[in-house]
Scaffold this motif. Structure first.
Motif, PDB file in Angstrom:
ATOM      1  N   LEU A 150       0.845  -1.197   0.000  1.00 42.21           N
ATOM      2  CA  LEU A 150       0.000   0.000   0.000  1.00 42.21           C
ATOM      3  C   LEU A 150       0.880   1.247   0.000  1.00 42.21           C
ATOM      4  O   LEU A 150       2.077   1.169   0.292  1.00 42.21           O
ATOM      5  N   HIS A 154      -2.427   6.055   1.696  1.00 45.66           N
ATOM      6  CA  HIS A 154      -3.540   5.214   2.148  1.00 45.66           C
ATOM      7  C   HIS A 154      -3.752   5.316   3.660  1.00 45.66           C
ATOM      8  O   HIS A 154      -4.832   5.018   4.161  1.00 45.66           O
ATOM      9  N   PHE A 162     -11.600   0.825   1.564  1.00 44.11           N
ATOM     10  CA  PHE A 162     -10.775  -0.141   0.848  1.00 44.11           C
ATOM     11  C   PHE A 162     -11.565  -1.387   0.481  1.00 44.11           C
ATOM     12  O   PHE A 162     -12.618  -1.690   1.066  1.00 44.11           O
ATOM     13  N   GLN A 166      -7.498  -5.219   0.357  1.00 39.57           N
ATOM     14  CA  GLN A 166      -6.712  -4.113   0.919  1.00 39.57           C
ATOM     15  C   GLN A 166      -6.886  -4.028   2.424  1.00 39.57           C
ATOM     16  O   GLN A 166      -5.934  -3.743   3.162  1.00 39.57           O
ATOM     17  N   ARG A 167      -8.098  -4.268   2.898  1.00 39.89           N
ATOM     18  CA  ARG A 167      -8.328  -4.250   4.355  1.00 39.89           C
ATOM     19  C   ARG A 167      -7.507  -5.348   5.036  1.00 39.89           C
ATOM     20  O   ARG A 167      -6.963  -5.140   6.130  1.00 39.89           O
ATOM     21  N   ARG A 169      -4.702  -6.474   3.985  1.00 37.32           N
ATOM     22  CA  ARG A 169      -3.316  -5.997   3.988  1.00 37.32           C
ATOM     23  C   ARG A 169      -3.077  -5.051   5.159  1.00 37.32           C
ATOM     24  O   ARG A 169      -2.010  -5.076   5.785  1.00 37.32           O
ATOM     25  N   THR A 196      -7.823 -12.581  -5.266  1.00 32.96           N
ATOM     26  CA  THR A 196      -7.302 -11.818  -4.125  1.00 32.96           C
ATOM     27  C   THR A 196      -6.663 -12.750  -3.102  1.00 32.96           C
ATOM     28  O   THR A 196      -5.662 -12.393  -2.468  1.00 32.96           O
TER      29      THR A 196
END
Length: 357
Positions: A150, A154, A162, A166-167, A169, A196
């Motif tokens: 990221l 961010h 997100f 992404q969350r 991560r 993902t």
């Protein structure tokens, strides 16, 4: 995963015969009349830099075992040693010091990340709790965001902005803030789509190799566990029934339950036919487990001995298995149970095959 981690003289985690039960019912006076046996005499060890996959059906006790390792739940019996220190009954400063060395990534990042906090504050919170300065938190947060793929910008957003990947991560970055030696990953990719999942698994592998991390990777999908793990432990109704190198457990299962889990996996290659093993009925109640082997009510190989005596986890080379087939009956003595099933059913092979097989 075929790479093997060298055995360390001192495992980063050593769990010995840990058990945990919960009250299931009480009488009118509040006395416990029945208990749910969530984990029963479970033992496992993880070397530095190693991933141990823990797999089983829902209700098998794998998440409870992860919580016991993290000391989010107290064990009824047994011993938990982290980096050479017994933390089974640790409290206060001793437990606080141990928690710097172990962190967790939960299944659902949406519920494990505070929606009212900025991402940079979520990641920095463990550092703040352990006394890091504002400058140290800011520097570490930017570095951790970069480590999980990221951007620094961010950090000024909320987790709700997100995607699910992404969350997760962000959750992984938070788990690494204190530079732990062990991370417990509790179904970290099960809520994500397939593409993902692959990205997050690749990230976890990269972080493990770069930081010499050890993972306890909990999941119900044997294919995912096999992909990321050096060794796999299979759990059924509170007990660990098989432990061994990932390729051995995945391609040559020793326990009938592992064999059944593998047969239920979808196979995209129609040329590689496989026979489905249909387990009869549901998993028995952990409040009233069956006598003898806990899997005997659903096992196609069950013998009289299985209904009377609970098998112990016996070591055969690199494999540990709790099944009477290895001691009586066919006397497999650590060899795969697959050939026995083929002989009994006259069916074709259903275990995933490597190109070299």
């Amino acid at each position: 995963m075929s790479d093997v981690v060298a055995t360390s003289a001192t495992p980063i985690l050593d769990v010995t015969e840990v058990s945990k039960s919960f009250p299931a019912s009480k009488d009118p006076l509040g006395r416990v009349t029945a208990r749910l046996q969530a984990v029963v005499e479970a033992s496992l060890s993880i070397a530095p830099g190693e991933t141990l996959g823990l797999v089983g059906e829902s209700g098998s006790g794998k998440t409870t075992l992860g919580r016991l390792v993290m000391r989010l739940t107290d064990a009824d019996a047994g011993r938990i040693v982290l980096d050479g220190v017994d933390i089974t009954n640790a409290r206060g400063p001793e437990l606080r010091a141990a928690r710097r060395k172990m962190q967790v990534v939960f299944q659902d990042p949406q519920s494990s990340l505070d929606p009212n906090w900025l991402v940079r504050d979520i990641i920095a919170e463990p550092l703040r709790a352990y006394g890091a300065s504002r400058a140290e938190r800011q520097s570490a947060t930017e570095r951790l965001l970069a480590d999980v793929g990221l951007e620094a910008a961010h950090g000024a957003r909320y987790a709700s902005e997100f995607s699910g990947g992404q969350r997760q991560r962000v959750a992984i970055a938070r788990s690494l803030a204190l530079e732990p030696n062990l991370v417990v990953c509790d179904e970290p990719v099960s809520a994500l789509d397939v593409s993902t999942q692959a990205q997050v698994l690749s990230l976890l592998e990269s972080l493990r190799d770069r930081r010499d991390l050890a993972y306890l990777f909990i999941a119900h999908d044997l294919a995912v566990v096999h992909h990321i793990s050096h060794r796999i432990a299979v759990m059924y109704l509170g007990r660990i029934v098989e432990v061994g190198p990932a390729d051995e457990v995945y391609y040559r299962p020793r326990h009938p339950y592992t064999e059944a889990l593998l047969s239920a996996m979808p196979n995209p290659n129609p040329a590689d036919r496989r026979e489905r093993i249909l387990l009869s009925g549901e998993m028995p109640s952990p409040v009233e487990p069956p006598p003898g082997c806990r899997f005997q009510t659903r096992c196609i190989h069950a013998m009289d001995r299985c209904r009377e005596i609970e098998p112990e986890l016996v070591k055969y080379g690199d494999i540990e298995v709790a099944c009477h087939l290895h001691e009586s009956g066919p006397r497999l003595a650590g060899s795969s149970v697959v050939e026995v099933s083929r002989q009994q059913s006259g069916g074709v092979g259903y275990i995933p095959r490597r190109a070299s097989d």
